[in-house]
Design a protein around this motif. Structure first.
Motif, mmCIF file in Angstrom:
data_model
loop_
_atom_site.group_PDB
_atom_site.id
_atom_site.type_symbol
_atom_site.label_atom_id
_atom_site.label_comp_id
_atom_site.label_asym_id
_atom_site.label_seq_id
_atom_site.Cartn_x
_atom_site.Cartn_y
_atom_site.Cartn_z
ATOM 1 N N UNK A 1 37.376 -12.901 54.365
ATOM 2 C CA UNK A 1 37.767 -11.616 54.950
ATOM 3 C C UNK A 1 37.473 -11.518 56.447
ATOM 4 N N UNK A 2 36.823 -12.531 57.007
ATOM 5 C CA UNK A 2 36.421 -12.462 58.415
ATOM 6 C C UNK A 2 37.436 -13.146 59.326
ATOM 7 N N UNK A 3 37.467 -12.671 60.586
ATOM 8 C CA UNK A 3 38.316 -13.277 61.612
ATOM 9 C C UNK A 3 37.487 -14.284 62.394
ATOM 10 N N UNK A 4 37.966 -15.516 62.439
ATOM 11 C CA UNK A 4 37.307 -16.576 63.201
ATOM 12 C C UNK A 4 38.335 -17.670 63.464
ATOM 13 N N UNK A 5 38.066 -18.576 64.399
ATOM 14 C CA UNK A 5 39.013 -19.657 64.672
ATOM 15 C C UNK A 5 39.364 -20.440 63.403
ATOM 16 N N UNK A 6 40.637 -20.809 63.307
ATOM 17 C CA UNK A 6 41.122 -21.501 62.108
ATOM 18 C C UNK A 6 40.348 -22.789 61.849
ATOM 19 N N UNK A 7 40.090 -23.545 62.889
ATOM 20 C CA UNK A 7 39.390 -24.813 62.707
ATOM 21 C C UNK A 7 37.981 -24.611 62.161
ATOM 22 N N UNK A 8 37.307 -23.568 62.642
ATOM 23 C CA UNK A 8 35.962 -23.287 62.144
ATOM 24 C C UNK A 8 36.024 -22.840 60.685
ATOM 25 N N UNK A 9 37.000 -21.990 60.357
ATOM 26 C CA UNK A 9 37.136 -21.517 58.976
ATOM 27 C C UNK A 9 37.433 -22.682 58.033
ATOM 28 N N UNK A 10 38.282 -23.600 58.465
ATOM 29 C CA UNK A 10 38.593 -24.765 57.631
ATOM 30 C C UNK A 10 37.361 -25.644 57.440
ATOM 31 N N UNK A 11 36.564 -25.768 58.505
ATOM 32 C CA UNK A 11 35.344 -26.577 58.414
ATOM 33 C C UNK A 11 34.344 -25.936 57.450
ATOM 34 N N UNK A 12 34.242 -24.611 57.505
ATOM 35 C CA UNK A 12 33.342 -23.891 56.600
ATOM 36 C C UNK A 12 33.776 -24.095 55.157
ATOM 37 N N UNK A 13 35.074 -23.958 54.897
ATOM 38 C CA UNK A 13 35.578 -24.124 53.531
ATOM 39 C C UNK A 13 35.367 -25.547 53.024
ATOM 40 N N UNK A 14 35.499 -26.526 53.904
ATOM 41 C CA UNK A 14 35.259 -27.915 53.511
ATOM 42 C C UNK A 14 33.792 -28.127 53.145
ATOM 43 N N UNK A 15 32.887 -27.533 53.938
ATOM 44 C CA UNK A 15 31.459 -27.654 53.649
ATOM 45 C C UNK A 15 31.093 -26.933 52.352
ATOM 46 N N UNK A 16 31.717 -25.782 52.110
ATOM 47 C CA UNK A 16 31.476 -25.052 50.861
ATOM 48 C C UNK A 16 31.913 -25.892 49.664
ATOM 49 N N UNK B 1 34.469 -14.107 68.045
ATOM 50 C CA UNK B 1 34.814 -14.644 66.727
ATOM 51 C C UNK B 1 34.357 -16.095 66.592
ATOM 52 N N UNK B 2 34.397 -16.832 67.701
ATOM 53 C CA UNK B 2 33.909 -18.216 67.670
ATOM 54 C C UNK B 2 32.412 -18.236 67.399
ATOM 55 N N UNK B 3 31.682 -17.358 68.086
ATOM 56 C CA UNK B 3 30.233 -17.280 67.896
ATOM 57 C C UNK B 3 29.911 -16.868 66.450
ATOM 58 N N UNK B 4 30.672 -15.918 65.938
ATOM 59 C CA UNK B 4 30.462 -15.477 64.556
ATOM 60 C C UNK B 4 30.707 -16.640 63.587
ATOM 61 N N UNK B 5 31.781 -17.380 63.799
ATOM 62 C CA UNK B 5 32.081 -18.518 62.942
ATOM 63 C C UNK B 5 30.982 -19.563 62.982
ATOM 64 N N UNK B 6 30.426 -19.799 64.156
ATOM 65 C CA UNK B 6 29.346 -20.769 64.292
ATOM 66 C C UNK B 6 28.084 -20.302 63.567
ATOM 67 N N UNK B 7 27.864 -18.997 63.557
ATOM 68 C CA UNK B 7 26.715 -18.456 62.827
ATOM 69 C C UNK B 7 26.888 -18.675 61.318
ATOM 70 N N UNK B 8 28.119 -18.511 60.835
ATOM 71 C CA UNK B 8 28.388 -18.744 59.417
ATOM 72 C C UNK B 8 28.217 -20.222 59.087
ATOM 73 N N UNK B 9 28.638 -21.094 60.015
ATOM 74 C CA UNK B 9 28.431 -22.519 59.809
ATOM 75 C C UNK B 9 26.943 -22.850 59.667
ATOM 76 N N UNK B 10 26.110 -22.170 60.447
ATOM 77 C CA UNK B 10 24.661 -22.388 60.356
ATOM 78 C C UNK B 10 24.139 -21.946 58.987
ATOM 79 N N UNK B 11 24.708 -20.848 58.452
ATOM 80 C CA UNK B 11 24.296 -20.384 57.129
ATOM 81 C C UNK B 11 24.707 -21.387 56.051
ATOM 82 N N UNK B 12 25.880 -21.991 56.227
ATOM 83 C CA UNK B 12 26.316 -23.025 55.283
ATOM 84 C C UNK B 12 25.369 -24.216 55.353
#
Length: 215
Positions: free
Chosen positions: A60-75, A25-36
Motif C-alpha cells: 500500500x506504500x509509495x516507493x521507487x519500483x526498484x526498491x519495492x521489487x527488491x523488498x518483495x524479493x527479500x520477503x 519515498x526513497x528514504x521510506x523504502x530504504x527504511x523498509x529494506x532495513x526492517x526486512x
C-alpha cells in the motif's frame, strides 16, 4: 512533468519534478529494506508476523519500483527460509514421536499391558501421529496420542483387533474435555482436534479411565 518520450515499442518515459517527494519515498523504502534485513534475526511465528506486516505495508506504500521489487524479493527469500525450517521441524517431530511411541509400546508390552495414553512433543502433526500409532498397532498395543499443534490439541486413537476397546468410544471420551471434533472408527483408528489445549490432563485422565473400564 518535464518530459515524455518513447524509449521503445510500447514503452514511454516520463520525467518530472517532485519537490522532494521522490527523496522522501526513497528514504521510506530504504527504511523498509532495513526492517526486512532485521528479519534475519527472527524465526517461527515472530518471523511470520513480521513478514506479513511488511508485505502489507509494501503493497500500500509509495516507493521507487526498484526498491519495492527488491523488498518483495527479500520477503520471498525469508518465506522460503521459514518454509524450510517448518519442514525440518516437522521431520524432527515425526522422528521423535516414533521413538517415543516405540519406547512406550515396548514398555507396555513387556509389562503385559494392552494400551497406553501419551502426550507427544508440541508440533507433532496428524501425519506424524498416524505413523507413530501404526507402530503400536503392529505390536498389538492400543494407544491414544495427543499433541499441541498449530494452537490446537490433536488426537489420534489406534486400537488393533486383539484389544477389546471401542475406538469410537475411546475417541469420544478423550475428545470431550478438549472440545474436539473428528471421527473415524474404521480399521481401528479415529482422529480429530480441539481448541481446549489447557485441558490435556483431563483428556489424558478420561482416556485412561475409559480404556481401563473397557478392559
Amino acid at each position: 512533468v518535464l518530459e515524455e518520450a518513447g524509449t521503445a515499442k510500447g514503452i514511454r518515459r516520463m520525467t518530472g519534478a517532485t519537490r522532494g517527494a521522490a527523496k522522501k519515498t526513497t528514504k521510506f523504502g530504504q527504511e523498509i529494506q532495513a526492517e526486512v534485513k532485521a528479519c534475519d534475526n527472527l524465526s517461527g511465528d515472530a518471523l511470520d508476523r513480521e513478514l506479513g506486516r511488511i508485505r502489507n505495508l509494501c503493497d500500500v506504500s509509495v516507493m521507487p519500483v526498484l526498491i519495492k521489487e527488491a523488498i518483495r524479493a527479500d520477503l520471498a527469500t525469508h518465506s522460503k527460509r521459514m518454509l524450510e525450517a517448518a519442514k525440518e521441524a516437522a521431520a524432527a517431530a515425526k522422528q521423535q514421536a516414533l521413538a517415543d511411541v516405540q519406547a512406550k509400546a515396548a514398555t507396555t508390552k513387556s509389562a503385559g499391558g494392552k494400551f497406553f495414553v501419551a502426550t507427544l512433543a508440541d508440533d507433532t502433526d496428524a501425519n506424524a501421529l498416524r505413523e507413530a500409532a501404526a507402530h503400536a498397532f503392529n505390536e498389538g498395543i492400543a494407544c491414544t496420542l495427543l499433541s499441541n499443534c498449530k494452537g490446537k490439541e490433536f488426537i489420534y486413537v489406534s486400537v488393533p483387533p486383539e484389544v477389546n476397546i471401542d475406538v469410537k468410544g475411546w475417541f469420544a471420551a478423550t475428545s470431550a474435555p478438549l472440545g474436539a471434533k473428528g471421527g473415524g472408527g474404521k480399521n481401528g483408528v479415529a482422529q480429530g482436534q480441539g481448541p481446549n489445549v489447557d485441558a490435556v490432563s483431563d483428556a489424558v485422565a478420561a482416556a485412561e479411565a475409559f480404556a481401563k473400564l473397557a478392559l
